[in-house]
Scaffold this motif. Structure first.
Motif, PDB file in Angstrom:
ATOM      1  N   ARG A 298       0.842  -1.047  -0.086  1.00 22.87           N
ATOM      2  CA  ARG A 298      -0.124  -0.135  -0.046  1.00 22.87           C
ATOM      3  C   ARG A 298       0.844   1.366   0.059  1.00 22.87           C
ATOM      4  O   ARG A 298       1.805   1.360   0.868  1.00 22.87           O
ATOM      5  CB  ARG A 298      -0.816   0.126   1.323  1.00 22.87           C
ATOM      6  CG  ARG A 298      -1.707   1.192   1.469  1.00 22.87           C
ATOM      7  CD  ARG A 298      -2.291   1.258   2.854  1.00 22.87           C
ATOM      8  NE  ARG A 298      -3.215   2.629   2.669  1.00 22.87           N
ATOM      9  CZ  ARG A 298      -3.636   3.099   3.929  1.00 22.87           C
ATOM     10  NH1 ARG A 298      -3.735   2.545   5.187  1.00 22.87           N
ATOM     11  NH2 ARG A 298      -4.244   4.424   4.111  1.00 22.87           N
ATOM     12  N   GLN A 299       0.376   2.282  -0.682  1.00 22.78           N
ATOM     13  CA  GLN A 299       0.913   3.379  -0.911  1.00 22.78           C
ATOM     14  C   GLN A 299      -0.190   4.500  -0.869  1.00 22.78           C
ATOM     15  O   GLN A 299      -0.845   4.703  -1.932  1.00 22.78           O
ATOM     16  CB  GLN A 299       2.009   3.759  -1.892  1.00 22.78           C
ATOM     17  CG  GLN A 299       3.433   2.903  -1.741  1.00 22.78           C
ATOM     18  CD  GLN A 299       4.288   3.364  -2.848  1.00 22.78           C
ATOM     19  OE1 GLN A 299       4.005   4.285  -3.832  1.00 22.78           O
ATOM     20  NE2 GLN A 299       5.303   2.580  -3.347  1.00 22.78           N
ATOM     21  N   GLY A 300      -0.370   5.140   0.394  1.00 24.75           N
ATOM     22  CA  GLY A 300      -1.595   6.014   0.211  1.00 24.75           C
ATOM     23  C   GLY A 300      -2.957   5.219   0.059  1.00 24.75           C
ATOM     24  O   GLY A 300      -3.340   4.451   0.701  1.00 24.75           O
ATOM     25  N   ARG A 301      -3.549   5.796  -1.085  1.00 27.47           N
ATOM     26  CA  ARG A 301      -4.728   5.246  -1.613  1.00 27.47           C
ATOM     27  C   ARG A 301      -4.538   4.339  -2.553  1.00 27.47           C
ATOM     28  O   ARG A 301      -5.684   4.022  -3.337  1.00 27.47           O
ATOM     29  CB  ARG A 301      -5.782   6.710  -2.181  1.00 27.47           C
ATOM     30  CG  ARG A 301      -5.964   7.257  -1.027  1.00 27.47           C
ATOM     31  CD  ARG A 301      -6.979   8.399  -1.357  1.00 27.47           C
ATOM     32  NE  ARG A 301      -7.771   8.953  -0.136  1.00 27.47           N
ATOM     33  CZ  ARG A 301      -8.957   8.719   0.332  1.00 27.47           C
ATOM     34  NH1 ARG A 301      -9.619   7.742  -0.014  1.00 27.47           N
ATOM     35  NH2 ARG A 301      -9.596   9.335   1.499  1.00 27.47           N
ATOM     36  N   VAL A 302      -3.280   3.692  -2.920  1.00 25.44           N
ATOM     37  CA  VAL A 302      -3.085   2.805  -3.808  1.00 25.44           C
ATOM     38  C   VAL A 302      -2.648   1.375  -3.284  1.00 25.44           C
ATOM     39  O   VAL A 302      -1.684   1.417  -2.451  1.00 25.44           O
ATOM     40  CB  VAL A 302      -2.213   3.198  -4.818  1.00 25.44           C
ATOM     41  CG1 VAL A 302      -1.882   2.355  -5.966  1.00 25.44           C
ATOM     42  CG2 VAL A 302      -2.634   4.603  -5.342  1.00 25.44           C
ATOM     43  N   LEU A 303      -3.221   0.327  -3.772  1.00 29.89           N
ATOM     44  CA  LEU A 303      -2.918  -0.934  -3.165  1.00 29.89           C
ATOM     45  C   LEU A 303      -2.527  -1.979  -4.085  1.00 29.89           C
ATOM     46  O   LEU A 303      -3.111  -1.708  -5.323  1.00 29.89           O
ATOM     47  CB  LEU A 303      -4.182  -1.445  -2.342  1.00 29.89           C
ATOM     48  CG  LEU A 303      -4.360  -0.585  -0.784  1.00 29.89           C
ATOM     49  CD1 LEU A 303      -5.952  -0.396  -1.197  1.00 29.89           C
ATOM     50  CD2 LEU A 303      -3.972  -1.524   0.199  1.00 29.89           C
ATOM     51  N   LEU A 304      -1.959  -2.967  -3.779  1.00 32.68           N
ATOM     52  CA  LEU A 304      -1.575  -4.265  -4.751  1.00 32.68           C
ATOM     53  C   LEU A 304      -2.163  -5.317  -4.181  1.00 32.68           C
ATOM     54  O   LEU A 304      -2.328  -5.544  -3.147  1.00 32.68           O
ATOM     55  CB  LEU A 304      -0.101  -4.300  -4.943  1.00 32.68           C
ATOM     56  CG  LEU A 304       0.766  -2.872  -5.523  1.00 32.68           C
ATOM     57  CD1 LEU A 304       2.146  -3.423  -5.464  1.00 32.68           C
ATOM     58  CD2 LEU A 304       0.178  -2.526  -6.980  1.00 32.68           C
ATOM     59  N   ALA A 305      -2.708  -6.203  -5.181  1.00 29.53           N
ATOM     60  CA  ALA A 305      -3.158  -7.639  -4.809  1.00 29.53           C
ATOM     61  C   ALA A 305      -2.860  -8.622  -6.009  1.00 29.53           C
ATOM     62  O   ALA A 305      -2.458  -8.052  -7.095  1.00 29.53           O
ATOM     63  CB  ALA A 305      -4.373  -7.576  -4.703  1.00 29.53           C
ATOM     64  N   GLY A 306      -2.507  -9.862  -5.508  1.00 27.46           N
ATOM     65  CA  GLY A 306      -2.326 -10.847  -6.942  1.00 27.46           C
ATOM     66  C   GLY A 306      -0.844 -10.825  -7.187  1.00 27.46           C
ATOM     67  O   GLY A 306       0.062 -10.236  -6.562  1.00 27.46           O
ATOM     68  N   ASP A 307      -0.755 -11.066  -8.560  1.00 23.38           N
ATOM     69  CA  ASP A 307       0.497 -11.072  -9.234  1.00 23.38           C
ATOM     70  C   ASP A 307       1.244  -9.832  -9.242  1.00 23.38           C
ATOM     71  O   ASP A 307       2.445  -9.458  -9.497  1.00 23.38           O
ATOM     72  CB  ASP A 307       0.625 -11.458 -10.618  1.00 23.38           C
ATOM     73  CG  ASP A 307       0.237 -13.162 -10.643  1.00 23.38           C
ATOM     74  OD1 ASP A 307       0.369 -13.533  -9.738  1.00 23.38           O
ATOM     75  OD2 ASP A 307       0.108 -13.758 -11.658  1.00 23.38           O
ATOM     76  N   ALA A 308       0.416  -8.684  -9.107  1.00 20.25           N
ATOM     77  CA  ALA A 308       0.990  -7.234  -9.097  1.00 20.25           C
ATOM     78  C   ALA A 308       1.736  -7.049  -7.678  1.00 20.25           C
ATOM     79  O   ALA A 308       2.530  -6.275  -7.873  1.00 20.25           O
ATOM     80  CB  ALA A 308      -0.376  -6.253  -9.086  1.00 20.25           C
ATOM     81  N   ALA A 309       1.460  -7.881  -6.709  1.00 22.53           N
ATOM     82  CA  ALA A 309       2.135  -7.766  -5.435  1.00 22.53           C
ATOM     83  C   ALA A 309       3.263  -8.839  -5.490  1.00 22.53           C
ATOM     84  O   ALA A 309       4.275  -8.575  -4.660  1.00 22.53           O
ATOM     85  CB  ALA A 309       1.189  -8.055  -4.370  1.00 22.53           C
ATOM     86  N   HIS A 310       3.313  -9.735  -6.169  1.00 26.41           N
ATOM     87  CA  HIS A 310       4.020 -11.123  -6.171  1.00 26.41           C
ATOM     88  C   HIS A 310       4.329 -11.881  -7.318  1.00 26.41           C
ATOM     89  O   HIS A 310       3.157 -12.012  -7.725  1.00 26.41           O
ATOM     90  CB  HIS A 310       3.855 -11.745  -4.710  1.00 26.41           C
ATOM     91  CG  HIS A 310       2.461 -11.929  -4.690  1.00 26.41           C
ATOM     92  ND1 HIS A 310       1.710 -12.936  -5.346  1.00 26.41           N
ATOM     93  CD2 HIS A 310       1.368 -11.551  -3.594  1.00 26.41           C
ATOM     94  CE1 HIS A 310       0.410 -12.728  -4.716  1.00 26.41           C
ATOM     95  NE2 HIS A 310       0.185 -12.012  -3.931  1.00 26.41           N
TER      96      HIS A 310
END
Length: 519
Positions: A298-310
């Motif tokens: 997470r950075q502020g109002r932006v989050l990552l999930a799935g392959d975007a995160a790993h």
């Protein structure tokens, strides 16, 4: 109190694959406005169909689908897929001699070797421990559900950039700008959201290039079926022409040039040690074992999930389950935050809980690649792992990891059930706990039907459902607090203490009071 604004979505999701679609369903459960932007105009692809599109769903994923009323639909859709005929029935257990239960680096373990008594908190459930499904089948079911729930899914929109402020995120895609209170990147391993947001993405470089191909051969008998380790790599052949192979070349040929019949033939000859001749290349894709993870989700109002995160190699089929687990964990926390009834630090618990799970899967993937290296020492190590996996304790350990049975969040609390998936308790009227989680709200399971517990839970009306009454097997528990994602937040075998329960409720569901109008 949360109110919708006609010109701004509560959440914009970049990526309309299974992770983005499941997250959209989770957010719509709590009536948030959701926009999904998907780069691909056509959701269908041969690579999403069998055999290359086959994915193994873990116990944790099957439980999530069951608790949201999606499992029967997925099973039915998979059964309708002629190419996968009897795979879907594995979700409900199909007994046969030496039934494969999974593998580690290609080394099989079997159902009859697994000691499920080691898992005392698993009760019988419609969600079994594993199931094979075509990626296209799962994605179709999730897209249909997300659309029916009111999510706005737009195809042909590739997110190029975004600009975030303290109040919202302006997302630029396909020549248009979309506004959202939050942006979640579910846009895959080459995530534009992750890159545009400057998220650190660290890990290990590839050792190999993996190939999945469908070919025609001049002499199919020249290539023996099954899995084979060779001095130069590994290959698996399923007749008539489905081949998976791994060449330890440092990932040199992944996405650097078109995959031609001549190139695949040359690699196959080198890896297999045969002079097989390919007459036609019907379908081909490559992958590597590069394993990287965002240092922050997470950075502020932006989050990552799935392959975007790993990202990691597809060995063992953990990636889809890991991503769906991210969506399940994030959905209710982000929704509660937007509605304004969440504890101040609730959203921070998303990366705190999911980052370690991702790191563990990346190491699991790395270990499998290490066991496939074409060296004498690796073959010696493989023989030892083969012996271990054939033991009862060994098969049980590998099943725990592959099926996700061992998943437990560190939530504190003294009871060993805290942080684990809630057992599928069955009430005397036949109702199961899993079916009570379809609304995406918390549950206060009160097996003693105490009046004080009901009064306490009512202070969180709209966020927590009080469920009183005895069950067929309470596992010795008096009361259990279950989060909306189906994980146990608090449990007690003694007479519940009101202050202790109130603290647990406040930690996960914020201050007492009726939920806002979005509930």
């Amino acid at each position: 109190m949360h109110k919708h604004h006609p010109d701004i979505h509560d959440v914009v999701i970049a990526g309309g694959g299974p992770v983005g679609l499941f997250l959209a369903c989770e957010l719509r459960l709590l009536n948030l406005s959701v926009l999904v932007l998907e780069r691909s105009e056509d959701p269908h692809s041969p690579l999403k169909r069998l055999p290359f599109g086959m994915r193994g769903l873990s116990a944790a994923t099957l439980e999530a689908l069951y608790r949201r009323g999606l499992l029967d639909e997925v099973v039915a859709a998979q059964r309708a897929n002629d190419a996968a005929g009897d795979m879907a029935t594995s979700a409900h257990g199909k007994e046969q001699s030496r039934r494969p239960a999974g593998h580690f680096a290609g080394i099989q373990f079997y159902h009859e070797d697994i000691d499920s008594s080691k898992w005392p908190y698993r009760l019988p459930s419609p969600a079994d421990t594993s199931m094979a499904v075509a990626l296209e089948t799962l994605e179709t079911v999730l897209a249909r559900r997300a659309s029916a729930m009111g999510a706005d899914i737009r195809r042909g929109f590739s997110v190029d950039a975004f600009h975030a402020s303290d109040e919202e995120v302006a997302v630029h895609a396909g020549g248009e700008t979309f506004r959202g209170r939050w942006l979640v990147g579910c846009d895959g391993g080459r995530s534009a959201v992750r890159k545009a947001g400057g998220f650190d993405f660290v890990g290990t470089d590839p050792e190999c290039t993996g190939y999945s191909v469908d070919v025609e051969m001049a002499d199919p008998e020249a290539l023996p079926p099954g899995r084979h380790y060779t001095p130069t790599g590994m290959y698996t052949h399923a007749r008539p022409g489905t081949i998976a192979m791994v060449a330890f070349d440092g990932g040199a040929f992944h996405r650097v040039q078109p995959i031609t019949r001549e190139h695949v033939q040359a690699v196959l000859r080198r890896v297999s040690g045969t002079q097989v001749t390919l007459t036609k290349l019907r379908l081909a894709t490559t992958w590597t074992d590069r394993a990287c993870q965002a240092t922050a989700y997470r950075q502020g109002r932006v989050l990552l999930a799935g392959d975007a995160a790993h990202i990691h190699s597809p060995l063992g089929g953990q990636g889809l389950n890991l991503g769906l687990g991210d969506a399940l964990n994030l959905g209710w926390k982000l929704a509660s935050t937007i509605r304004g009834d969440a504890p101040a630090d609730l959203l921070d618990s998303y990366p705190l809980e999911r980052h370690p799970v991702g790191a563990r899967v990346l190491d699991w993937s790395r270990a499998q690649v290490a066991l496939m290296r074409p060296t004498p020492s690796t073959r010696a190590l493989e023989a030892i792992i083969r012996d271990l996996i054939a033991t009862r304790d060994g098969a049980t350990y590998f099943a725990e990891r592959v099926w996700g049975v061992s998943l437990r969040y560190d939530l504190g609390g003294s009871h060993p059930l805290v942080g684990r998936s809630v057992p599928d308790f069955e009430r005397l009227d036949g109702t199961k706990v899993g079916s009570l989680l379809r609304e995406g709200k918390g549950l206060m399971l009160d097996f003693d039907a105490g009046a004080s517990l009901q009064a306490l839970a009512s202070r969180w009306r709209g966020r927590v459902i009080h469920v009183a009454g005895d069950v067929r097997d309470s596992l010795g528990l008096r009361a259990v607090l279950v989060r909306p994602d189906g994980f146990v937040a608090w449990a007690s075998e003694a007479v519940p203490d009101d202050r202790e329960i109130a603290q647990a409720l406040s930690r996960w569901f914020g201050e007492p009071g009726d939920a806002g109008e979005s509930a």
